[in-house]
Motif scaffolding. Structure first.
Motif, PDB file in Angstrom:
ATOM      1  N   ARG A 148       0.835  -1.207   0.000  1.00  0.00           N
ATOM      2  CA  ARG A 148       0.000   0.000   0.000  1.00  0.00           C
ATOM      3  C   ARG A 148       0.865   1.251   0.000  1.00  0.00           C
ATOM      4  O   ARG A 148       0.561   2.231  -0.699  1.00  0.00           O
ATOM      5  CB  ARG A 148      -0.933  -0.004   1.223  1.00  0.00           C
ATOM      6  CG  ARG A 148      -2.122  -0.923   1.100  1.00  0.00           C
ATOM      7  CD  ARG A 148      -3.188  -0.580   2.136  1.00  0.00           C
ATOM      8  NE  ARG A 148      -2.708  -0.761   3.507  1.00  0.00           N
ATOM      9  CZ  ARG A 148      -2.796  -1.899   4.184  1.00  0.00           C
ATOM     10  NH1 ARG A 148      -3.335  -2.972   3.609  1.00  0.00           N
ATOM     11  NH2 ARG A 148      -2.358  -1.982   5.429  1.00  0.00           N
ATOM     12  N   ALA A 149       1.928   1.232   0.783  1.00  0.00           N
ATOM     13  CA  ALA A 149       2.824   2.390   0.818  1.00  0.00           C
ATOM     14  C   ALA A 149       3.472   2.610  -0.547  1.00  0.00           C
ATOM     15  O   ALA A 149       3.590   3.758  -1.017  1.00  0.00           O
ATOM     16  CB  ALA A 149       3.891   2.198   1.890  1.00  0.00           C
ATOM     17  N   LEU A 150       3.888   1.538  -1.196  1.00  0.00           N
ATOM     18  CA  LEU A 150       4.508   1.654  -2.517  1.00  0.00           C
ATOM     19  C   LEU A 150       3.510   2.167  -3.549  1.00  0.00           C
ATOM     20  O   LEU A 150       3.853   3.022  -4.382  1.00  0.00           O
ATOM     21  CB  LEU A 150       5.073   0.294  -2.949  1.00  0.00           C
ATOM     22  CG  LEU A 150       6.236  -0.256  -2.112  1.00  0.00           C
ATOM     23  CD1 LEU A 150       6.563  -1.687  -2.544  1.00  0.00           C
ATOM     24  CD2 LEU A 150       7.473   0.620  -2.259  1.00  0.00           C
ATOM     25  N   ARG A 151       2.286   1.657  -3.503  1.00  0.00           N
ATOM     26  CA  ARG A 151       1.260   2.130  -4.450  1.00  0.00           C
ATOM     27  C   ARG A 151       0.964   3.608  -4.238  1.00  0.00           C
ATOM     28  O   ARG A 151       0.609   4.323  -5.181  1.00  0.00           O
ATOM     29  CB  ARG A 151      -0.032   1.327  -4.285  1.00  0.00           C
ATOM     30  CG  ARG A 151       0.045  -0.115  -4.758  1.00  0.00           C
ATOM     31  CD  ARG A 151      -1.345  -0.737  -4.809  1.00  0.00           C
ATOM     32  NE  ARG A 151      -1.258  -2.175  -4.949  1.00  0.00           N
ATOM     33  CZ  ARG A 151      -1.356  -3.040  -3.945  1.00  0.00           C
ATOM     34  NH1 ARG A 151      -1.570  -2.586  -2.708  1.00  0.00           N
ATOM     35  NH2 ARG A 151      -1.273  -4.326  -4.159  1.00  0.00           N
ATOM     36  N   GLY A 152       1.098   4.058  -3.005  1.00  0.00           N
ATOM     37  CA  GLY A 152       0.845   5.470  -2.708  1.00  0.00           C
ATOM     38  C   GLY A 152       1.983   6.390  -3.105  1.00  0.00           C
ATOM     39  O   GLY A 152       1.917   7.592  -2.858  1.00  0.00           O
ATOM     40  N   GLY A 153       3.028   5.829  -3.699  1.00  0.00           N
ATOM     41  CA  GLY A 153       4.143   6.647  -4.174  1.00  0.00           C
ATOM     42  C   GLY A 153       5.279   6.810  -3.185  1.00  0.00           C
ATOM     43  O   GLY A 153       6.211   7.576  -3.442  1.00  0.00           O
ATOM     44  N   ALA A 154       5.223   6.094  -2.058  1.00  0.00           N
ATOM     45  CA  ALA A 154       6.277   6.213  -1.050  1.00  0.00           C
ATOM     46  C   ALA A 154       7.458   5.315  -1.396  1.00  0.00           C
ATOM     47  O   ALA A 154       7.314   4.302  -2.088  1.00  0.00           O
ATOM     48  CB  ALA A 154       5.738   5.849   0.329  1.00  0.00           C
ATOM     49  N   ALA A 155       8.619   5.687  -0.895  1.00  0.00           N
ATOM     50  CA  ALA A 155       9.772   4.805  -0.922  1.00  0.00           C
ATOM     51  C   ALA A 155       9.798   4.037   0.391  1.00  0.00           C
ATOM     52  O   ALA A 155       9.540   4.600   1.457  1.00  0.00           O
ATOM     53  CB  ALA A 155      11.059   5.600  -1.092  1.00  0.00           C
ATOM     54  N   VAL A 156      10.090   2.747   0.310  1.00  0.00           N
ATOM     55  CA  VAL A 156      10.217   1.898   1.491  1.00  0.00           C
ATOM     56  C   VAL A 156      11.604   1.276   1.446  1.00  0.00           C
ATOM     57  O   VAL A 156      12.018   0.736   0.417  1.00  0.00           O
ATOM     58  CB  VAL A 156       9.136   0.800   1.521  1.00  0.00           C
ATOM     59  CG1 VAL A 156       9.360  -0.138   2.711  1.00  0.00           C
ATOM     60  CG2 VAL A 156       7.740   1.427   1.585  1.00  0.00           C
ATOM     61  N   ALA A 157      12.327   1.368   2.557  1.00  0.00           N
ATOM     62  CA  ALA A 157      13.678   0.816   2.631  1.00  0.00           C
ATOM     63  C   ALA A 157      13.678  -0.419   3.516  1.00  0.00           C
ATOM     64  O   ALA A 157      13.099  -0.412   4.609  1.00  0.00           O
ATOM     65  CB  ALA A 157      14.651   1.852   3.182  1.00  0.00           C
ATOM     66  N   ALA A 158      14.319  -1.481   3.046  1.00  0.00           N
ATOM     67  CA  ALA A 158      14.330  -2.746   3.782  1.00  0.00           C
ATOM     68  C   ALA A 158      15.703  -3.385   3.705  1.00  0.00           C
ATOM     69  O   ALA A 158      16.461  -3.161   2.750  1.00  0.00           O
ATOM     70  CB  ALA A 158      13.273  -3.694   3.212  1.00  0.00           C
ATOM     71  N   PHE A 159      15.995  -4.186   4.705  1.00  0.00           N
ATOM     72  CA  PHE A 159      17.221  -4.982   4.745  1.00  0.00           C
ATOM     73  C   PHE A 159      16.797  -6.447   4.690  1.00  0.00           C
ATOM     74  O   PHE A 159      16.523  -7.062   5.730  1.00  0.00           O
ATOM     75  CB  PHE A 159      18.014  -4.678   6.013  1.00  0.00           C
ATOM     76  CG  PHE A 159      18.372  -3.222   6.163  1.00  0.00           C
ATOM     77  CD1 PHE A 159      19.334  -2.640   5.350  1.00  0.00           C
ATOM     78  CD2 PHE A 159      17.734  -2.434   7.112  1.00  0.00           C
ATOM     79  CE1 PHE A 159      19.659  -1.295   5.476  1.00  0.00           C
ATOM     80  CE2 PHE A 159      18.056  -1.092   7.258  1.00  0.00           C
ATOM     81  CZ  PHE A 159      19.016  -0.527   6.432  1.00  0.00           C
ATOM     82  N   PRO A 160      16.731  -7.029   3.491  1.00  0.00           N
ATOM     83  CA  PRO A 160      16.107  -8.347   3.334  1.00  0.00           C
ATOM     84  C   PRO A 160      16.860  -9.512   3.968  1.00  0.00           C
ATOM     85  O   PRO A 160      16.326 -10.621   4.010  1.00  0.00           O
ATOM     86  CB  PRO A 160      16.031  -8.518   1.801  1.00  0.00           C
ATOM     87  CG  PRO A 160      16.118  -7.140   1.247  1.00  0.00           C
ATOM     88  CD  PRO A 160      17.016  -6.408   2.188  1.00  0.00           C
ATOM     89  N   GLU A 161      18.094  -9.286   4.440  1.00  0.00           N
ATOM     90  CA  GLU A 161      18.771 -10.353   5.174  1.00  0.00           C
ATOM     91  C   GLU A 161      18.046 -10.646   6.485  1.00  0.00           C
ATOM     92  O   GLU A 161      18.166 -11.745   7.028  1.00  0.00           O
ATOM     93  CB  GLU A 161      20.218  -9.966   5.467  1.00  0.00           C
ATOM     94  CG  GLU A 161      21.110  -9.926   4.251  1.00  0.00           C
ATOM     95  CD  GLU A 161      22.415  -9.211   4.550  1.00  0.00           C
ATOM     96  OE1 GLU A 161      23.464  -9.721   4.120  1.00  0.00           O
ATOM     97  OE2 GLU A 161      22.393  -8.149   5.199  1.00  0.00           O
ATOM     98  N   GLY A 162      17.316  -9.657   7.007  1.00  0.00           N
ATOM     99  CA  GLY A 162      16.550  -9.847   8.217  1.00  0.00           C
ATOM    100  C   GLY A 162      17.352  -9.788   9.493  1.00  0.00           C
ATOM    101  O   GLY A 162      16.800  -9.902  10.583  1.00  0.00           O
ATOM    102  N   SER A 163      18.660  -9.599   9.383  1.00  0.00           N
ATOM    103  CA  SER A 163      19.536  -9.537  10.550  1.00  0.00           C
ATOM    104  C   SER A 163      20.812  -8.836  10.128  1.00  0.00           C
ATOM    105  O   SER A 163      21.162  -8.824   8.942  1.00  0.00           O
ATOM    106  CB  SER A 163      19.850 -10.946  11.054  1.00  0.00           C
ATOM    107  OG  SER A 163      20.675 -10.908  12.196  1.00  0.00           O
ATOM    108  N   THR A 164      21.507  -8.244  11.085  1.00  0.00           N
ATOM    109  CA  THR A 164      22.772  -7.593  10.752  1.00  0.00           C
ATOM    110  C   THR A 164      23.902  -8.614  10.664  1.00  0.00           C
ATOM    111  O   THR A 164      23.974  -9.550  11.457  1.00  0.00           O
ATOM    112  CB  THR A 164      23.143  -6.532  11.809  1.00  0.00           C
ATOM    113  OG1 THR A 164      23.057  -7.111  13.108  1.00  0.00           O
ATOM    114  CG2 THR A 164      22.226  -5.330  11.713  1.00  0.00           C
TER     115      THR A 164
END
Length: 272
Positions: free
Chosen positions: A147-163
């Motif tokens: 929903r955030a992406l469809r609304g034109g927002a940028a979303v930042a994620a770290f897909p490894e899920g852990s540092t």
């Protein structure tokens, strides 16, 4: 163990190697400057999306600069519109570095909400919190990101899920990429690397295992010649990958990482 709750083998004892240090008074000055900037950010955070993106980028760059970290950046500017930014996860520094590429709603574990100071800043800044220990919450999380992406927002994620410590990296997990597929949004891979005084790959910035946030921040402000390298890769357009597995694989940094040390001089506005 939840599929949404990956773990890295990195620990402070095993992964944090020696690094040159600055004097304690200089480190205290850096820490004070970082704290002042974070408190200013908390004061302004109720304004949320009303803050100009340029202000947010400059604030993030100032936080990194105040910590004594130099930045070299290569790659094109991030595109406008709905966008999923993904990067390997090494340090708390990753967050302002990614926001320096493009201000975005961060994806973070719900434990971050309880962190002193940083938790309040994250909650007011529109962070999307993940309940990683509840697999049944995953579809709702993916739907909120879409929903955030469809609304034109940028979303930042770290897909490894852990540092991870930076010397090693984990694999990108696929769930977050489903949101980009559902929203028809491009994915922007960003490579983040840290180097120590003299240019050798370093782990001083790593925030791993049972390390505390305060211990990690102190290690960063005490480090001499710490440098962050930010390499913005070409965006992956929507529709070029049929499923989240292939999209995650296309966004994953190769192993071993073939990218050499970045030697390009930072252009105007690039280096904090």
């Amino acid at each position: 163990m939840s599929a949404w709750l990956p773990a890295a083998p990195c620990t402070p004892e095993a992964c944090l190697g020696p690094a040159g240090t600055v004097s304690v008074p200089r480190a205290v000055l850096r820490l004070t400057a970082v704290a002042a900037l974070v408190l200013a950010g908390i004061a302004l955070s109720p304004l949320g999306g009303r803050l100009p993106a340029g202000w947010v980028r400059r604030w993030c760059r100032c936080v990194v600069r105040a910590a004594g970290v130099r930045v070299r950046r290569t790659g094109a500017a991030a595109p406008a519109g709905g966008l999923l930014l993904v990067a390997p996860h090494v340090s708390w520094l990753d967050v302002p570095l990614l926001a320096g590429v493009r201000p975005a709603r961060m994806l973070a574990k719900h434990e971050v909400r309880r962190w002193p100071v940083a938790g309040a800043l994250a909650a007011r800044g529109g962070v999307l919190f993940i309940e990683r220990d509840r697999l049944r919450a995953l579809p709702d999380t993916v739907a909120r990101i879409a929903r955030a992406l469809r609304g034109g927002a940028a979303v930042a994620a770290f897909p490894e899920g852990s540092t991870w410590c930076g010397a090693e990296h984990g694999r990108f997990h696929r769930a977050v990429f489903q949101a980009a597929l559902d929203a028809g949004a491009p994915v922007l891979p960003v490579r983040l690397r840290y180097r120590q005084d003299g240019g050798a790959p370093g782990t001083a910035a790593a925030f791993v295992g049972d390390d505390t946030l305060l211990a990690s921040v102190w290690r960063v402000v005490r480090a001499r010649g710490l440098r962050a390298e930010v390499d913005v890769r070409p965006p992956i357009p929507p529709g070029t990958h049929p499923d989240r597995r292939s999209l995650a694989a296309a966004s994953q940094p190769p192993e071993p990482d073939p990218y050499p040390a970045l030697t390009a001089s930072p252009g105007p506005g690039r280096a904090p």
